[in-house]
Design a protein around this motif. Structure first.
Motif, PDB file in Angstrom:
ATOM      1  N   ARG A   1       1.871 -17.320 -11.108  1.00 57.05           N
ATOM      2  CA  ARG A   1       2.446 -17.106  -9.777  1.00 57.05           C
ATOM      3  C   ARG A   1       2.594 -15.626  -9.478  1.00 57.05           C
ATOM      4  NH1 ARG A   1       7.754 -20.089 -10.249  1.00 57.05           N
ATOM      5  NH2 ARG A   1       8.164 -19.162  -8.239  1.00 57.05           N
TER       6      ARG A   1
ATOM      7  N   ASP B   1       0.891 -13.911  -6.334  1.00 59.98           N
ATOM      8  CA  ASP B   1       1.758 -13.480  -5.248  1.00 59.98           C
ATOM      9  C   ASP B   1       1.766 -11.972  -5.078  1.00 59.98           C
ATOM     10  OD1 ASP B   1       2.955 -15.028  -3.430  1.00 59.98           O
ATOM     11  OD2 ASP B   1       4.957 -14.900  -4.272  1.00 59.98           O
TER      12      ASP B   1
ATOM     13  N   GLU C   1      -1.066 -15.416  14.315  1.00 58.61           N
ATOM     14  CA  GLU C   1       0.126 -14.567  14.322  1.00 58.61           C
ATOM     15  C   GLU C   1       0.852 -14.540  12.991  1.00 58.61           C
ATOM     16  OE1 GLU C   1       1.736 -13.311  17.516  1.00 58.61           O
ATOM     17  OE2 GLU C   1      -0.360 -13.396  18.095  1.00 58.61           O
ATOM     18  N   ARG C   2       0.743 -15.615  12.221  1.00 53.09           N
ATOM     19  CA  ARG C   2       1.563 -15.630  11.016  1.00 53.09           C
ATOM     20  C   ARG C   2       0.814 -16.270   9.864  1.00 53.09           C
ATOM     21  NH1 ARG C   2       3.908 -19.158  14.638  1.00 53.09           N
ATOM     22  NH2 ARG C   2       3.383 -21.321  14.281  1.00 53.09           N
ATOM     23  N   SER C   3       1.257 -15.906   8.676  1.00 48.90           N
ATOM     24  CA  SER C   3       0.672 -16.549   7.511  1.00 48.90           C
ATOM     25  C   SER C   3       1.519 -17.775   7.170  1.00 48.90           C
ATOM     26  CB  SER C   3       0.649 -15.561   6.342  1.00 48.90           C
ATOM     27  OG  SER C   3       1.944 -15.060   6.111  1.00 48.90           O
TER      28      SER C   3
ATOM     29  N   PRO D   1       7.486 -11.861  -4.303  1.00 50.42           N
ATOM     30  CA  PRO D   1       8.294 -12.261  -3.153  1.00 50.42           C
ATOM     31  C   PRO D   1       8.760 -13.716  -3.181  1.00 50.42           C
ATOM     32  CG  PRO D   1       6.074 -11.586  -2.490  1.00 50.42           C
ATOM     33  CD  PRO D   1       6.208 -11.260  -3.925  1.00 50.42           C
ATOM     34  N   SER D   2       7.931 -14.622  -3.683  1.00 53.30           N
ATOM     35  CA  SER D   2       8.299 -16.036  -3.601  1.00 53.30           C
ATOM     36  C   SER D   2       9.187 -16.484  -4.763  1.00 53.30           C
ATOM     37  CB  SER D   2       7.041 -16.903  -3.549  1.00 53.30           C
ATOM     38  OG  SER D   2       6.363 -16.807  -4.770  1.00 53.30           O
ATOM     39  N   MET D   3       9.450 -15.589  -5.696  1.00 51.59           N
ATOM     40  CA  MET D   3      10.265 -15.969  -6.847  1.00 51.59           C
ATOM     41  C   MET D   3      11.730 -15.589  -6.624  1.00 51.59           C
ATOM     42  SD  MET D   3       8.133 -15.078 -10.245  1.00 51.59           S
ATOM     43  CE  MET D   3       6.592 -15.868 -10.646  1.00 51.59           C
TER      44      MET D   3
ATOM     45  N   GLY E   1       7.368 -13.013  13.843  1.00 60.27           N
ATOM     46  CA  GLY E   1       6.792 -12.236  12.752  1.00 60.27           C
ATOM     47  C   GLY E   1       5.684 -13.008  12.058  1.00 60.27           C
ATOM     48  N   ASP E   2       5.165 -12.431  10.989  1.00 59.12           N
ATOM     49  CA  ASP E   2       4.041 -13.047  10.283  1.00 59.12           C
ATOM     50  C   ASP E   2       4.390 -14.403   9.695  1.00 59.12           C
ATOM     51  OD1 ASP E   2       2.335 -11.062  10.847  1.00 59.12           O
ATOM     52  OD2 ASP E   2       2.635  -9.968   8.980  1.00 59.12           O
ATOM     53  N   ARG E   3       5.654 -14.603   9.375  1.00 64.67           N
ATOM     54  CA  ARG E   3       6.043 -15.854   8.749  1.00 64.67           C
ATOM     55  C   ARG E   3       6.626 -16.834   9.746  1.00 64.67           C
ATOM     56  NH1 ARG E   3       6.195 -15.979   3.301  1.00 64.67           N
ATOM     57  NH2 ARG E   3       5.446 -14.069   2.345  1.00 64.67           N
ATOM     58  N   GLY E   4       6.407 -16.565  11.020  1.00 60.06           N
ATOM     59  CA  GLY E   4       6.905 -17.488  12.030  1.00 60.06           C
ATOM     60  C   GLY E   4       8.370 -17.260  12.341  1.00 60.06           C
TER      61      GLY E   4
ATOM     62  N   ARG F   1      -0.186  -8.264  18.871  1.00 59.65           N
ATOM     63  CA  ARG F   1       0.638  -9.439  18.652  1.00 59.65           C
ATOM     64  C   ARG F   1       1.067  -9.978  20.006  1.00 59.65           C
ATOM     65  NH1 ARG F   1       3.677 -10.944  14.125  1.00 59.65           N
ATOM     66  NH2 ARG F   1       2.925  -9.086  13.129  1.00 59.65           N
ATOM     67  N   HIS F   2       1.160 -11.294  20.128  1.00 62.77           N
ATOM     68  CA  HIS F   2       1.602 -11.886  21.384  1.00 62.77           C
ATOM     69  C   HIS F   2       3.115 -11.869  21.476  1.00 62.77           C
ATOM     70  CE1 HIS F   2      -2.161 -13.328  22.935  1.00 62.77           C
ATOM     71  NE2 HIS F   2      -2.483 -13.780  21.727  1.00 62.77           N
TER      72      HIS F   2
END
Lengths: 312, 511
Positions: free
Chosen positions: A176, A180, A296-298, B96-98, B272-275, B313-314
């Motif tokens: 991971r 990541d 727009e987003r990942s 980041p995800s940990m 943002g990028d992550r919604g 970006r919109h």
């Protein structure tokens, strides 16, 4: 089939869809578990379609020559791991595009499989024995539909184990980390390429098992039309499952069920629009691709190192 | 606490060459246990090379490293870790995800095959009680603020028993208070000899306030060094940049009140990028002849704001108007309203990598006469001549107009973009961290150009993470926090403490 109608009536349809979901979903399951593992390391292996065909051929050939379907499965898995190794060898070179390497390898594997598979179209190889999970019922239709392939059971076990391993083993945490943040991995002194190579090989190993299922389960034949894009659709499936192995299991069943819809409906006499309903899984793939992507987003849960256009 | 002392580290005559370029030339420093040593220098002065030699990323070509009196070859970071040397990087190296716990644990050099999270967690909790600061152990790293992340980075090193900490510009992503806070803690721990600190920085203030020893590097050479008490800001700055100190020479002429409104943003929202909701209703006005500075810790919506204003970006809601007309950052609108954009990471956001310097300079004008004959035929001769003029006027260092843009240094790429944008005599200029990663001379040149544009009557929106830059250039400063502008002040009343509090989100009750 006439008798089944009289026994269960319309209930045949959900039963057939369930059994189809399991039967068609098993290769999806293995390929998507393999892909999930590979993608968690930050690399996409799009050649698993080829791995699937290669696995089917190798498994069938080995089972035919040795008389043991289980040796066939093992051989198929090893062939898959070998192809995964080739993929990571290609990708470890600087400037190699994952996708291009994957497509080349997919065509290569398919071609090789067809070439060596020519003499295997005629002979019959031993099949994997089914587990009669419908033994509790007197109804023929229930028994027939609940003959489950042991590989499916293995897949069902692998999914949670993989999830556990992601969170609780050294290897899972390293995987991971690499997937990541390659930066963080390098700061820890981890070999990014080595970890990804390992993940790609294990991913290929699973995809190979999926291939063996195609040729060694009912009806147990090898021909060149065995796979119909399951390997490619698995890439979408992993996105849909948000890179979570247990969700891969549900997604595989969903796709399998979608594929089984047309034959199930036909078995109760509905055959209008058969070909349209046959396209259900592909339609599902398309819809999922559209709703899950955004400029727009990942995606949440996506390994941050994973980008289709990465070349390092 | 009966902890052993941090290691005694000494480098002697350290030299590192890359081809014919000497990045590090005969540098010798002693780091006693419990020291707080600052390494000061410009970009490219050799600071990173020095610590990379210490950490085993580079092998020195000459000289030696000794740890606890033993001369030692550090072949890779693992060797360095085993000797008790740890590094906190400028950019976060958390996964980041940990969770924080996972991040702390994964850095173990000998991680067990199967992790027993119960005992691991007990170990982490016990460790945390000994630390002078707290972080939420179960939060995922991506949910933490920059200050917390930086603390986790430090905790991670200490957790793994690394007592000689190298920190590479650790405060560049922190608010002033967070930076003070963190450096204060480190200084306190150094004083009790719990650890040694080697701080890489270019902020004189930090050196003078916290370090007790300093070494200044310039072009790979050790220019000066010694106890911090023997230096002051001026003498350090002078040895950093050499005899000629660069400073922006163009001054803002008298404050312009009542210039017409050029950019007006009302209630702008965007994802943002992550919604996530990165912009939560931003309203601002920039008038002709003024610089509005936007301060804030990175990640509070500045990037998304610039993205929307640049058309990358919109917006999900709100209005952007330029000169009273609705503005959607289309190419035609940018040309008609003369909008110039100086984005961060100019190579990525403002240039086409595969094109030449001349082509990149002509990105706004190539499809218009005189470069485009008849509106479609590109006259490369004119393109090149125009490029040559800009190269000369803005002093872009390049082999020529036909050189690939990738052959330019970072400062020159920024200068190229600046030249292209100023060439259209902008009424509105949007600049985002325009000086990030540039050396003092390049910074001074870009500040000069921005102020000159303002004095010519341009409206300038300047977003920066460098508060000193904003204080030097802006007419007004606003603070962005959580996707909103939470505070605004004129430059006359601007106060670092107040700005910092609002940057940290503590200003709500005060306002």
């Amino acid at each position: 089939m006439e008798s089944s109608l009289t026994e269960l009536g319309w209930l045949t349809v959900p039963l057939a869809v369930l059994s189809g979901a399991i039967r068609v979903g098993t290769p999806f399951l293995f390929v998507s578990l393999g892909e999930c593992l590979t993608e968690r390391s930050g690399r996409i292996n799009i050649s698993l379609e080829g791995t699937l065909v290669m696995g089917a051929m190798t498994g069938y050939g080995t089972a035919y020559l040795t008389g043991s379907p289980w040796l066939g499965v093992l051989a198929a898995a090893c062939a898959g791991a070998l192809l995964g190794g080739m993929h990571s060898l290609l990708c470890s070179r600087p400037g190699v595009d994952h996708i291009a390497a994957g497509i080349a390898l997919m065509l290569f594997a398919t071609g090789i499989a067809f070439f060596f598979g020519k003499p295997l179209i005629q002979p019959r190889a031993p099949q994997l024995p089914d587990l009669p999970l419908g033994f509790w019922s007197d109804l023929n239709v229930v028994q027939a539909n609940l003959r489950i392939n042991p590989l499916f059971v293995i897949g069902v076990l692998v999914a949670p184990v993989m999830w556990w391993a992601f969170n609780n083993t050294r290897w899972g945490l390293y995987l991971r980390t690499v997937g990541d943040s390659a930066e963080a991995a390098r700061a820890l002194g981890l070999g990014v390429n080595g970890t990804r190579a390992m993940a790609t090989m294990i991913g290929g190993f699973f995809a190979g098992i999926g291939g063996a299922f195609l040729s060694l389960s009912y009806p147990g034949i090898w021909n060149e039309g065995l796979s119909s894009g399951q390997g490619l659709m698995a890439v979408v499936l992993v996105i849909f499952a948000r890179w979570h192995p247990v969700r891969c299991l549900w997604a595989a069943l969903l796709f399998g069920g979608a594929s089984a819809l047309a034959p199930a409906l036909q078995s109760v006499g509905i055959s209008s629009g058969y070909h349209l309903i046959t396209a259900a899984p592909y339609l599902l793939t398309l819809i999922l691709m559209i709703v899950t992507s955004s400029p727009e987003r990942s995606l949440r849960g996506a390994p941050a190192e994973l980008a289709l256009n990465r070349t390092d | 606490m009966t902890q052993p002392l941090p290691p005694h580290v000494e480098v002697a005559g350290l030299t590192k060459r890359f081809g014919s370029f000497t990045a590090l030339d005969d540098v010798s420093i002693r780091f006693a246990p419990g020291c707080f040593h600052a390494l000061l220098g410009e970009n490219g002065a050799g600071k990173s090379t020095l610590v990379k030699c210490l950490m085993g990323y580079h092998q020195p070509d000459g000289g030696s490293v000794a740890v606890d009196g033993r001369e030692i070859g550090i072949a890779n970071p693992r060797t360095a870790h085993a000797l008790g040397l740890g590094m906190v990087y400028q950019h976060f190296t958390l996964v980041p995800s940990m969770t924080v716990a996972e991040n702390l644990y994964v850095g173990r050099d000998l991680l067990p095959q199967v992790i027993d999270w119960r005992s691991a967690r007990a170990e982490i909790d016990a460790f945390m009680t000994r630390m002078p600061f707290r972080v939420p152990v179960d939060a995922r790293a991506e949910e933490l603020s920059a200050g917390e992340k930086q603390k986790v980075e430090i905790l991670k090193q200490l957790f793994h028993g690394r007592r000689f900490l190298i920190l590479d510009e650790p405060t560049s992503v922190l608010t002033p208070q967070e930076a003070e806070d963190m450096l204060g803690l480190l200084a306190g721990m150094a004083k009790t000899k719990a650890l040694s600190v080697l701080l890489i920085t270019h902020k004189m203030r930090e050196v003078l306030a916290f370090a007790d020893e300093v070494t200044v590097l310039r072009r790979g050479r050790q220019v000066t060094g010694g106890a911090v008490a023997d230096f002051n800001a001026a003498s350090l700055a002078e040895s950093m940049v050499g005899a000629t100190a660069f400073e922006a020479t163009t001054k803002r002429d008298g404050a312009r009140k009542g210039g017409e409104e050029v950019l007006e943003v009302v209630d702008l929202t965007a994802d943002g990028d992550r919604g996530n909701r990165a912009l939560a209703g931003v309203s601002l006005t920039v008038r002709a002849g003024e610089i509005l500075g936007i301060a804030g810790v990175s990640g509070n919506g500045q990037r998304e704001l610039v993205d929307v204003l640049c058309g990358q970006r919109h917006a999900t809601g709100g209005v952007v108007a330029v000169d009273g007309e609705p503005y959607h950052a289309r190419r035609g609108e940018m040309r008609d309203h003369r909008v110039g954009i100086l984005p961060e990471e100019p190579m990525r956001n403002g240039c086409v990598r595969t094109m030449t310097v001349a082509e990149n300079l002509g990105l706004h004008t190539f499809d218009r006469p005189p470069i485009a004959r008849g509106g479609f035929w590109i006259d490369h001769h004119v393109l090149r001549e125009k490029a040559k003029a800009l190269i000369a006027r803005f002093n872009i260092r390049t082999q020529g107009p036909d050189a690939p843009v990738t052959s330019l240094s970072g400062g020159n790429v920024q200068r190229l973009v600046l030249a292209r944008e100023l060439d259209r005599a902008p009424r509105l200029m949007i600049a985002a961290n325009p000086c990030f990663g540039l050396d003092v001379a390049a910074v001074a040149a870009i500040h000069d150009e921005l102020v000159a544009a303002r004095n010519r009557g341009a409206a300038i929106l300047l977003l920066s993470e460098d508060l000193d830059e904003l204080l030097a250039l802006s007419d007004r400063i606003a603070v962005m926090f959580g996707g909103r502008l939470v505070y605004e002040t004129g430059i006359e009343t601007a106060d670092v403490g107040a700005l910092g509090r609002h940057m940290a989100g503590d200003g709500a009750e005060a306002a």
